[in-house]
Design an enzyme around this catalytic site. Structure first.
Site, PDB file in Angstrom:
ATOM      1  N   CYS A 123       0.840  -1.085   0.054  1.00 21.35           N
ATOM      2  CA  CYS A 123       0.234  -0.131   0.105  1.00 21.35           C
ATOM      3  C   CYS A 123       0.820   1.117   0.263  1.00 21.35           C
ATOM      4  O   CYS A 123       0.565   2.154  -1.022  1.00 21.35           O
ATOM      5  CB  CYS A 123      -1.333  -0.190   0.950  1.00 21.35           C
ATOM      6  SG  CYS A 123      -1.839   1.189   1.260  1.00 21.35           S
ATOM      7  N   CYS A 124       1.823   1.357   1.105  1.00 19.98           N
ATOM      8  CA  CYS A 124       2.839   2.315   1.233  1.00 19.98           C
ATOM      9  C   CYS A 124       3.614   3.014  -0.607  1.00 19.98           C
ATOM     10  O   CYS A 124       3.714   3.986  -1.089  1.00 19.98           O
ATOM     11  CB  CYS A 124       3.706   2.374   2.146  1.00 19.98           C
ATOM     12  SG  CYS A 124       2.912   2.611   3.725  1.00 19.98           S
ATOM     13  N   CYS A 206      -1.232   8.317   7.318  1.00 20.60           N
ATOM     14  CA  CYS A 206      -2.832   7.628   6.999  1.00 20.60           C
ATOM     15  C   CYS A 206      -3.710   7.449   8.768  1.00 20.60           C
ATOM     16  O   CYS A 206      -2.538   6.673   9.492  1.00 20.60           O
ATOM     17  CB  CYS A 206      -2.874   6.929   6.122  1.00 20.60           C
ATOM     18  SG  CYS A 206      -1.478   7.053   5.165  1.00 20.60           S
ATOM     19  N   CYS A 209      -2.853   3.603   9.877  1.00 19.44           N
ATOM     20  CA  CYS A 209      -1.468   2.840  10.404  1.00 19.44           C
ATOM     21  C   CYS A 209      -0.825   4.332  11.225  1.00 19.44           C
ATOM     22  O   CYS A 209       0.415   4.215  11.324  1.00 19.44           O
ATOM     23  CB  CYS A 209      -0.777   3.168   9.525  1.00 19.44           C
ATOM     24  SG  CYS A 209      -1.591   2.104   7.966  1.00 19.44           S
ATOM     25  N   CYS A 231       7.886   4.405   5.423  1.00 22.73           N
ATOM     26  CA  CYS A 231       6.838   4.151   4.654  1.00 22.73           C
ATOM     27  C   CYS A 231       7.214   4.174   3.168  1.00 22.73           C
ATOM     28  O   CYS A 231       7.000   3.402   2.017  1.00 22.73           O
ATOM     29  CB  CYS A 231       5.993   5.284   3.845  1.00 22.73           C
ATOM     30  SG  CYS A 231       6.248   6.640   3.714  1.00 22.73           S
TER      31      CYS A 231
END
Ligand code: SF4
Length: 235
Positions: A123-124, A206, A209, A231
């Protein structure tokens, strides 16, 4: 007809880029130890002109405040992952009003991975690292970040000037500033602070997280219960 002097100047965007070696950046970084961050920013603006970007997370506007004091039109980049807290987006809006920012908002592709289906590393990579990389590779020779050695043990040796994995010059003007120097500047200059800081979030990413943390270990609230500490932007 006589042209004004400015018409004979080479546009900043057409400057021939100088290639920096690792030895160059190590020497440069050492020479900046102990210097005020605005000296570092001034060098970066002079060296890279319009091919310099500033990546901002909007946990505060400390680096932005310092940078626009040197060059009001410096490009500020915000990576809109789609998972930011409302307070962070509100801080972006306040900064736009306060500084009339030259702001570029980067977004992930519509097909970007998300943490629920693909995990946090993917995702990162898809929502933060890839958008910044696409932008920098096309538009920049150098970029600045607000990374500080005080942030975490993993950042304790961060240089002021570095080369990133893409070969771009990465500049961390605040690397050597202590938390007390940061606080002093923020108070003296009324720097904007993300309201989440007052709710116990010393480091803000985010919402899925990020959790509150002790001020003594600011990044402890990021990716809690996992081994992940970064990240990937600063690799
Ligand atoms: S911090 Fe979390 S939500 Fe944001 S890009 Fe990384 S994994 Fe995705």
């Amino acid at each position: 007809m006589t042209l004004p002097d400015a018409a004979y100047e080479t546009p900043v965007a057409l400057r021939t880029g100088r290639r920096f070696t690792m030895a160059d950046v190590v020497a440069m970084s050492e020479s900046f130890e102990g210097c005020h961050p605005q000296e570092v920013i001034g060098w970066a603006v002079e060296e890279f002109g319009a091919r310099l970007s500033l990546s901002a997370s909007f946990a505060d506007t400390l680096l932005i405040d310092l940078a626009v004091g040197v060059h009001p039109d410096v490009e500020v980049v915000f990576i809109d992952t789609g998972f930011h807290f409302a307070e962070t987006l509100a801080t972006v809006r306040r900064a736009m009003v306060r500084y009339s920012l030259n702001l570029t908002v980067l977004r992930p592709l519509p097909t970007a991975a998300d943490l629920w289906a693909h995990g946090t590393d993917t995702c990162c990579g898809s929502r933060k690292v890839a958008p910044l990389e696409r932008h920098l590779v096309a538009n920049a020779d150098a970029w600045m970040s607000g990374l500080r050695r005080d942030d975490s043990p993993t950042r304790a040796n961060a240089p002021i000037v570095d080369l990133d994995l893409r070969g771009l010059v990465k500049i961390n003007p605040l690397a050597g500033w202590s938390s007390s120097e940061v606080k002093q500047y923020i108070l003296a200059n009324d720097v904007l602070i993300n309201p989440l800081a007052a709710d116990g979030y010393p480091s803000i990413g985010c919402w899925p997280c990020t959790e509150p943390a002790e001020a003594s270990d600011p990044r402890a609230g990021r990716w809690v219960d996992s081994q992940k500490t970064e990240c990937g932007l600063h690799s």
